[in-house]
Design a protein around this motif. Structure first.
Motif, short mmCIF file in Angstrom:
data_model
loop_
_atom_site.label_atom_id
_atom_site.label_comp_id
_atom_site.label_asym_id
_atom_site.label_seq_id
_atom_site.Cartn_x
_atom_site.Cartn_y
_atom_site.Cartn_z
N PHE A 139 0.90 -1.21 0.07
CA PHE A 139 0.03 0.07 0.11
C PHE A 139 0.89 1.34 -0.14
O PHE A 139 1.82 1.34 0.79
CB PHE A 139 -0.91 -0.11 1.18
N ALA A 140 0.62 2.19 -0.83
CA ALA A 140 1.43 3.43 -0.81
C ALA A 140 0.65 4.64 -0.71
O ALA A 140 -0.25 5.02 -1.79
CB ALA A 140 2.27 3.44 -2.08
N ILE A 141 0.61 5.20 0.33
CA ILE A 141 -0.22 6.40 0.51
C ILE A 141 0.77 7.47 -0.01
O ILE A 141 1.86 7.80 0.38
CB ILE A 141 -0.56 6.72 1.98
N THR A 142 0.33 8.16 -1.01
CA THR A 142 1.37 9.07 -1.74
C THR A 142 0.58 10.24 -2.21
O THR A 142 -0.62 10.58 -2.36
CB THR A 142 1.88 8.33 -2.85
N HIS A 143 1.42 11.46 -2.32
CA HIS A 143 1.21 12.95 -3.17
C HIS A 143 1.78 12.93 -4.33
O HIS A 143 1.61 13.96 -5.14
CB HIS A 143 1.40 13.98 -2.31
N LEU A 144 2.62 11.86 -4.71
CA LEU A 144 3.34 12.18 -5.86
C LEU A 144 2.73 11.33 -7.33
O LEU A 144 2.41 10.05 -7.03
CB LEU A 144 4.77 11.54 -5.93
N PRO A 145 2.52 12.17 -8.42
CA PRO A 145 1.68 11.37 -9.50
C PRO A 145 2.64 10.21 -9.92
O PRO A 145 2.11 9.31 -10.42
CB PRO A 145 1.52 12.47 -10.38
N GLN A 146 4.17 10.40 -9.82
CA GLN A 146 4.67 9.34 -10.66
C GLN A 146 4.83 7.97 -9.68
O GLN A 146 4.96 7.02 -10.36
CB GLN A 146 6.28 9.94 -10.41
N VAL A 147 4.46 8.16 -8.46
CA VAL A 147 4.51 7.11 -7.44
C VAL A 147 2.58 6.36 -7.76
O VAL A 147 2.59 5.35 -8.03
CB VAL A 147 4.55 7.18 -6.12
N ALA A 148 1.84 7.27 -7.69
CA ALA A 148 0.53 6.92 -7.96
C ALA A 148 0.31 6.34 -9.35
O ALA A 148 -0.63 5.38 -9.41
CB ALA A 148 -0.56 8.02 -7.83
N ALA A 149 0.94 6.58 -10.33
CA ALA A 149 0.72 6.02 -11.69
C ALA A 149 1.18 4.60 -11.62
O ALA A 149 0.73 3.82 -12.44
CB ALA A 149 1.20 6.77 -12.64
N LYS A 150 2.05 3.94 -10.80
CA LYS A 150 2.26 2.79 -10.83
C LYS A 150 1.56 1.45 -10.35
O LYS A 150 1.80 0.41 -10.63
CB LYS A 150 3.75 2.84 -9.78
N GLY A 151 0.51 2.01 -9.48
CA GLY A 151 -0.24 0.87 -8.77
C GLY A 151 -1.19 0.20 -9.82
O GLY A 151 -1.56 0.50 -11.05
N SER A 152 -1.43 -1.10 -9.38
CA SER A 152 -2.35 -1.98 -10.08
C SER A 152 -3.95 -1.73 -9.55
O SER A 152 -4.92 -1.85 -10.31
CB SER A 152 -2.09 -3.46 -9.96
N ALA A 153 -4.07 -0.66 -8.28
CA ALA A 153 -5.36 -0.23 -7.88
C ALA A 153 -5.23 0.83 -7.25
O ALA A 153 -4.03 1.10 -6.69
CB ALA A 153 -5.72 -1.74 -7.04
N HIS A 154 -6.01 1.78 -7.34
CA HIS A 154 -6.08 3.00 -7.01
C HIS A 154 -7.31 3.41 -6.16
O HIS A 154 -8.37 3.66 -6.78
CB HIS A 154 -5.88 3.97 -8.28
N TYR A 155 -7.21 3.93 -4.90
CA TYR A 155 -8.20 4.41 -4.13
C TYR A 155 -8.13 5.74 -3.73
O TYR A 155 -7.03 6.25 -3.42
CB TYR A 155 -8.32 3.37 -2.82
N LEU A 156 -9.15 6.41 -3.78
CA LEU A 156 -9.24 7.84 -3.31
C LEU A 156 -10.02 8.01 -1.91
O LEU A 156 -11.05 7.76 -1.87
CB LEU A 156 -10.03 8.81 -4.39
N VAL A 157 -9.32 8.75 -1.01
CA VAL A 157 -9.74 9.25 0.11
C VAL A 157 -10.30 10.50 0.19
O VAL A 157 -9.68 11.41 -0.40
CB VAL A 157 -8.74 9.07 1.33
N SER A 158 -11.72 10.95 0.54
CA SER A 158 -12.22 12.15 0.33
C SER A 158 -13.05 12.35 1.68
O SER A 158 -13.49 11.56 2.41
CB SER A 158 -12.97 12.16 -0.80
N LYS A 159 -13.09 13.71 1.80
CA LYS A 159 -13.88 14.31 2.97
C LYS A 159 -15.13 15.02 2.50
O LYS A 159 -14.94 16.00 1.57
CB LYS A 159 -13.05 15.05 3.73
#
Length: 562
Positions: A490-510
């Motif tokens: 699991f990678a909690i990140t603010h970097l798009p370069q890291v976010a683009a690598k995942g096989s699944a992407h989850y968004l936390v929102s408020k």
């Protein structure tokens, strides 16, 4: 791996039930959206401290439940389950933590109640969580040494050493306690011996005080007693100064007169017999009175002796805090045990000292074996970390692992230093000379190595890429992505370069709930199209541009072709 997470009434999360796949899972969201809250919920179910502050505004109980797919072939995990009688027939572990509004919590594993330490033991075999501030651990001597031990494969040796060290510490404590007790016994021996002799010389026996008090009462009234006994004896025998005949003489005379008329009146014969019987009883009484009279002592010396003995006994009871002679005797016997020679204690001390010496030799032998293993692994570990740092665009970086001798402890007799230089110069303590971005890359290299050697099934990185950007961030993403091929990451990140690598992407929102006006956090898995837009947002900020969208598509496409 973590298959599912259910959260109810935890801080800003009202209700959450989400499943996770294998591989690299990306979690993103704007600052303050609740990513740290999600991580806090997972920490709670894995044994973190619980209190009433975790309860959401909705009130009632807070419930966090995590479902793991467990590898029962791993000895460490299997041992924890067996030691705590936890059944896991299908390899699925469901861990649940319930916190009530008072802050008290209950814990369950596969619906069996367990203590919080059991959750903590299990968590070390299920998931490793790297928090945002864990780079500070580079300055922690225990963390540095544990990294080296994991790389060196010292698990069994550490376990053997830990057992030996615990036995050594226990024996050292026992020997110290025996020495202190023996010293105290020797210091108090004269005092105890003196008190013992006071009681021993008193020749105590149970019931003596009661007997003495009865005798004292008799002696104190001996004159009156003897006078009355003499009077009674005179009345029986008739030998008093008044010249009166004694009772026995008068009864004998009466018996003689009755005998003279018994021939005329047959009934008188029975009266004569009864009178004779009275004389026999009176003779017996007179004998006992005479005996008592002769044994009655009017000696003032004996009275003084009795008074002195009673005073002695009462004085001893007051001095030793005892109720009676029995308590005094018990105290005398207790003091006798203490006042005796200390040879038994000295023998025990000698025996324990010999055991301590043997245990000390074993501990030092194992500590030396640990030192040798660490020394062999230090260079290889430094080389592996340096190779990773070069990959993460620190081409001139130098990293060294230096062992130093330390005081014998639970981890041996070594301490490890991590030395670093980004410019290829003389390396210094990494915690003092590395920047935030450099420390993030070093920690990633170390965590990747640890995960590989520990065969950890899942790992969570909470913004490990802090302080990194550009192509270095892309390299970090590639390394994390590589880890995701052999484990769940699991990678909690603010970097798009890291976010683009995942096989699944989850968004936390408020968002604010329209019915209650309460702010709540939520998480959901993004579709491919939504993922493009989220990566584009991370690239451009709040205003999405066509260039950012195209760049996001390019990043995601290139990640899939890796």
């Amino acid at each position: 791996m973590l298959r599912r997470l259910l959260v109810r009434n935890y801080v800003l999360i009202d209700s959450l039930d989400i499943e996770f796949p294998e591989g690299l899972v990306i979690i993103t969201g704007q600052t303050g959206a609740g990513k740290s809250i999600l991580l806090g919920a997972l920490n709670l179910v894995l044994g973190a401290r619980a209190d009433a502050s975790v309860i959401g505004e909705g009130g009632g109980n807070c419930i966090v439940e995590a479902e793991f797919s467990a590898d029962l072939d791993r000895a460490g995990l299997r041992n924890v389950l067996q030691e705590n009688d936890i059944d896991c027939p299908d390899g699925i572990l469901t861990v649940r933590r319930v916190v009530n509004p008072t802050g008290r919590s209950r814990s369950f594993v596969n619906d069996s109640p367990v203590a919080v330490p059991v959750l903590q033991s299990l968590s070390s075999h299920l998931v490793d969580i790297h928090s945002q501030h864990q780079t500070m651990m580079l300055s922690d001597r225990h963390f540095r040494l544990s990294v080296l031990d994991i790389y060196a494969g010292n698990g069994r040796l550490l376990e053997e050493y830990g057992t030996a060290y615990s036995a050594f510490v226990r024996l050292r404590t026992e020997v110290a306690d025996l020495n202190a007790a023996l010293t105290k016994a020797r210091e108090q021996q004269d005092y105890v011996q003196s008190r013992f002799l006071q009681l021993d010389s008193a020749s105590l026996r149970p019931g003596e005080l009661e007997e003495l008090e009865a005798e004292q009462k008799q002696l104190a009234n001996a004159g009156e007693i003897k006078d009355n006994l003499c009077q009674a004896e005179n009345l029986f025998s008739g030998t008093g100064d008044d010249g009166l005949r004694g009772i026995d003489s008068m009864l004998k005379e009466a018996e003689k007169h009755l005998s003279r008329v018994s021939g005329y009146i047959p009934a008188v014969a029975s009266l004569e017999e009864r009178l004779a019987s009275c004389r026999v009883e009176l003779d017996d009484i007179m004998s006992e009175v005479s005996d008592l009279n002769s044994r009655t002592d009017v000696s003032q010396d004996r009275l003084q002796q009795v008074d002195d003995r009673i005073s002695l006994l009462y004085g001893l009871m007051q001095k030793f805090g005892c109720r009676d002679e029995k308590s005094l005797i018990e105290e005398r016997d207790r003091l006798a045990g203490i006042a005796g020679d200390t040879s038994a204690m000295e023998e025990k001390l000698a025996s324990k000292s010999a055991e301590l010496e043997s245990a000390g030799r074993k501990v030092h032998e194992l500590a030396s074996a640990l030192h040798e293993s660490r020394s062999r692994a230090a260079g290889a570990l430094a080389g592996a970390v340096m190779e990773s740092m070069h990959f993460l665009e620190l081409p001139s970086a130098v990293f060294e692992v230096q062992l130093q001798e330390a005081e014998l402890s639970q981890t041996g007799k070594d301490t490890a230093l991590f030395l670093f230089s980004s410019a290829g110069k003389t390396p210094a303590d990494v915690s003092r000379c590395a920047s935030g971005g450099e420390m993030s890359r070093i920690m990633l290299a170390l965590k990747a190595m640890m995960a590989r050697h520990m065969e950890m099934p899942a790992m969570i990185f909470d913004e490990i890429d802090t302080g990194v950007s550009g192509s270095a961030a892309d390299k970090m993403g590639a390394m994390i992505c590589g880890m995701g091929k052999s484990m769940q990451v699991f990678a909690i990140t603010h970097l798009p370069q890291v976010a683009a690598k995942g096989s699944a992407h989850y968004l936390v929102s408020k968002e604010t709930a329209p019915d209650t006006s309460r702010t709540v956090s939520s998480i959901r898995r993004l579709s491919d199209e939504e993922r493009i837009m989220e990566v584009a947002r991370m690239l451009s900020g709040s205003v999405l541009t066509d260039a950012a969208v195209e760049n996001a598509k390019s990043l995601l496409y290139s990640s899939r072709t890796l």
